[in-house]
Scaffold this motif. Structure first.
Motif, PDB file in Angstrom:
ATOM      1  N   THR A  61       5.792  -5.189   1.699  1.00 53.94           N
ATOM      2  CA  THR A  61       6.595  -6.154   0.963  1.00 53.94           C
ATOM      3  C   THR A  61       7.350  -7.044   1.950  1.00 53.94           C
ATOM      4  O   THR A  61       7.381  -6.794   3.163  1.00 53.94           O
ATOM      5  CB  THR A  61       7.587  -5.437   0.052  1.00 53.94           C
ATOM      6  OG1 THR A  61       8.478  -4.670   0.871  1.00 53.94           O
ATOM      7  CG2 THR A  61       6.859  -4.513  -0.924  1.00 53.94           C
ATOM      8  N   GLU A  62       7.997  -8.076   1.422  1.00 51.44           N
ATOM      9  CA  GLU A  62       8.744  -8.999   2.275  1.00 51.44           C
ATOM     10  C   GLU A  62       9.928  -8.323   2.943  1.00 51.44           C
ATOM     11  O   GLU A  62      10.215  -8.541   4.118  1.00 51.44           O
ATOM     12  CB  GLU A  62       9.209 -10.188   1.430  1.00 51.44           C
ATOM     13  CG  GLU A  62       9.910 -11.268   2.260  1.00 51.44           C
ATOM     14  CD  GLU A  62      10.307 -12.450   1.392  1.00 51.44           C
ATOM     15  OE1 GLU A  62      10.976 -13.345   1.944  1.00 51.44           O
ATOM     16  OE2 GLU A  62       9.944 -12.475   0.205  1.00 51.44           O
ATOM     17  N   GLU A  63      10.606  -7.441   2.181  1.00 50.56           N
ATOM     18  CA  GLU A  63      11.761  -6.731   2.748  1.00 50.56           C
ATOM     19  C   GLU A  63      11.323  -5.806   3.863  1.00 50.56           C
ATOM     20  O   GLU A  63      11.984  -5.698   4.907  1.00 50.56           O
ATOM     21  CB  GLU A  63      12.475  -5.951   1.654  1.00 50.56           C
ATOM     22  CG  GLU A  63      13.127  -6.824   0.608  1.00 50.56           C
ATOM     23  CD  GLU A  63      13.813  -5.987  -0.475  1.00 50.56           C
ATOM     24  OE1 GLU A  63      13.663  -4.745  -0.422  1.00 50.56           O
ATOM     25  OE2 GLU A  63      14.495  -6.579  -1.331  1.00 50.56           O
ATOM     26  N   GLU A  64      10.153  -5.123   3.618  1.00 44.27           N
ATOM     27  CA  GLU A  64       9.656  -4.225   4.655  1.00 44.27           C
ATOM     28  C   GLU A  64       9.274  -5.014   5.908  1.00 44.27           C
ATOM     29  O   GLU A  64       9.498  -4.551   7.033  1.00 44.27           O
ATOM     30  CB  GLU A  64       8.454  -3.453   4.141  1.00 44.27           C
ATOM     31  CG  GLU A  64       8.826  -2.427   3.054  1.00 44.27           C
ATOM     32  CD  GLU A  64       7.596  -1.764   2.486  1.00 44.27           C
ATOM     33  OE1 GLU A  64       7.758  -0.710   1.835  1.00 44.27           O
ATOM     34  OE2 GLU A  64       6.488  -2.276   2.703  1.00 44.27           O
ATOM     35  N   MET A  65       8.702  -6.208   5.683  1.00 41.43           N
ATOM     36  CA  MET A  65       8.354  -7.026   6.835  1.00 41.43           C
ATOM     37  C   MET A  65       9.613  -7.463   7.606  1.00 41.43           C
ATOM     38  O   MET A  65       9.628  -7.474   8.836  1.00 41.43           O
ATOM     39  CB  MET A  65       7.561  -8.248   6.382  1.00 41.43           C
ATOM     40  CG  MET A  65       6.178  -7.900   5.801  1.00 41.43           C
ATOM     41  SD  MET A  65       5.325  -9.354   5.137  1.00 41.43           S
ATOM     42  CE  MET A  65       5.093 -10.292   6.638  1.00 41.43           C
ATOM     43  N   VAL A  66      10.680  -7.834   6.852  1.00 37.10           N
ATOM     44  CA  VAL A  66      11.934  -8.232   7.505  1.00 37.10           C
ATOM     45  C   VAL A  66      12.519  -7.079   8.290  1.00 37.10           C
ATOM     46  O   VAL A  66      12.951  -7.220   9.441  1.00 37.10           O
ATOM     47  CB  VAL A  66      12.929  -8.764   6.452  1.00 37.10           C
ATOM     48  CG1 VAL A  66      14.292  -8.986   7.104  1.00 37.10           C
ATOM     49  CG2 VAL A  66      12.414 -10.052   5.836  1.00 37.10           C
ATOM     50  N   GLU A  67      12.508  -5.876   7.624  1.00 37.56           N
ATOM     51  CA  GLU A  67      13.042  -4.706   8.317  1.00 37.56           C
ATOM     52  C   GLU A  67      12.223  -4.383   9.546  1.00 37.56           C
ATOM     53  O   GLU A  67      12.760  -4.035  10.606  1.00 37.56           O
ATOM     54  CB  GLU A  67      13.070  -3.514   7.362  1.00 37.56           C
ATOM     55  CG  GLU A  67      14.078  -3.655   6.229  1.00 37.56           C
ATOM     56  CD  GLU A  67      14.036  -2.464   5.286  1.00 37.56           C
ATOM     57  OE1 GLU A  67      13.184  -1.573   5.512  1.00 37.56           O
ATOM     58  OE2 GLU A  67      14.866  -2.426   4.357  1.00 37.56           O
ATOM     59  N   ALA A  68      10.885  -4.506   9.410  1.00 42.14           N
ATOM     60  CA  ALA A  68      10.029  -4.230  10.568  1.00 42.14           C
ATOM     61  C   ALA A  68      10.304  -5.234  11.693  1.00 42.14           C
ATOM     62  O   ALA A  68      10.350  -4.870  12.883  1.00 42.14           O
ATOM     63  CB  ALA A  68       8.570  -4.274  10.155  1.00 42.14           C
ATOM     64  N   ALA A  69      10.496  -6.504  11.329  1.00 41.18           N
ATOM     65  CA  ALA A  69      10.793  -7.512  12.337  1.00 41.18           C
ATOM     66  C   ALA A  69      12.125  -7.239  13.020  1.00 41.18           C
ATOM     67  O   ALA A  69      12.274  -7.386  14.239  1.00 41.18           O
ATOM     68  CB  ALA A  69      10.800  -8.902  11.704  1.00 41.18           C
TER      69      ALA A  69
END
Length: 277
Positions: A61-69
């Motif tokens: 998801t977008e949030e997971e991508m943000v957290e991963a970044a």
């Protein structure tokens, strides 16, 4: 899970279609072999599909991508910070080592400077002591030389004085009296030189006998004078500073009253009174 089943069913259908095609093309007598091969290929296709699904990365998801970044940025920042921190720590260690070396060098230099200052002070003190000692030795040598000269001249002075005294007791012509006066002037000039060099005459006639300065060569009875008073001076004495060059040769009286004690000085009298109190 449903997507996985659909994919499996599709793979099975494809395998069945291939098998049917083969059934059409191959003879009837080979139908059994074709069926077994088709089943094997289907099983392999299903297994490959399952392996692909297991290896397939699930969608983020977008949030997971943000957290991963963010996590990736933090990890990169931490790694960069660790590298820079290690560099700074190494530089700090080097600076501290240099500072300690400089401090040791400073202490060593200060110790050397202190030692040099102490050595200079000792040398200065030794020089001052040497200068004072040599000056005192020169003065002492000069005084000894003067003492030797004065002592050597004393018999000459005695002869001049005796000649003058003898001439004064005689009836002399005017010309000879002038000669005696000239000799007397020479004697006075010589005594002036003695006085300039610190030489004093010891002529104690009528004074109390002092064994440190006088040499008694006879005794004379005299009840009118105090006991142990200098009666006659046969030979004058001389002193130079605190040294006696020659003691006076005298006669000492006896038979008279005892000499009273000398009066105390005012300062000495006050000191004795304070002591008694």
């Amino acid at each position: 899970m449903s997507a996985r089943n659909d994919h499996t069913e599709a793979a099975a259908a494809a395998a069945s279609a291939d098998a049917e095609e083969k059934d059409v093309k191959i003879p009837v007598e080979a139908a059994d072999e074709a069926t077994g091969a088709a089943e094997t290929e289907a099983a392999q296709a299903v297994e490959a599909a399952e392996t692909a699904e297991e290896q397939e990365v699930p969608a983020m998801t977008e949030e997971e991508m943000v957290e991963a970044a963010i996590r990736a940025g933090e990890e990169a920042a931490n790694d960069d910070f660790k590298v820079k921190y290690e560099q700074v720590a190494n530089e700090l260690a080097e600076v501290r080592a240099e500072l300690e070396a400089a401090a040791d060098a400073q202490k060593e230099a200060e110790a050397k400077a202190t030692e040099a200052a102490d050595r200079a002070t000792r040398l200065q003190a030794d020089w001052e002591n040497y200068r004072r000692r040599t000056a005192a030795e020169r003065l002492a040598e000069q005084a000894r030389a003067t003492e030797k000269l004065v002592t050597a001249l004393l018999p000459v002075v005695d002869d001049i004085e005796r000649a003058i005294d003898h001439a004064r007791t005689q009836e002399l012509a005017d010309d000879f009296k002038q000669f005696v006066d000239g000799v007397d002037a020479v004697h006075a000039k010589l005594m002036g030189v003695f006085e300039h060099e610190g030489v004093e005459v010891i002529d104690p006639k009528g004074e109390a006998f002092d064994p440190l300065e006088h040499q008694a060569v006879g005794r004379v009875e005299d009840v009118e004078a105090y006991d142990e008073t200098v009666h006659d001076v046969y030979q004058k004495g001389y002193r130079m500073g605190d040294r006696i060059l020659r003691s006076a040769m005298v006669t000492v009286t006896y038979g008279g009253a005892k000499r009273p004690a000398p009066a105390e000085e005012p300062a000495e009298a006050e000191a004795s009174e304070d002591t008694e109190e």
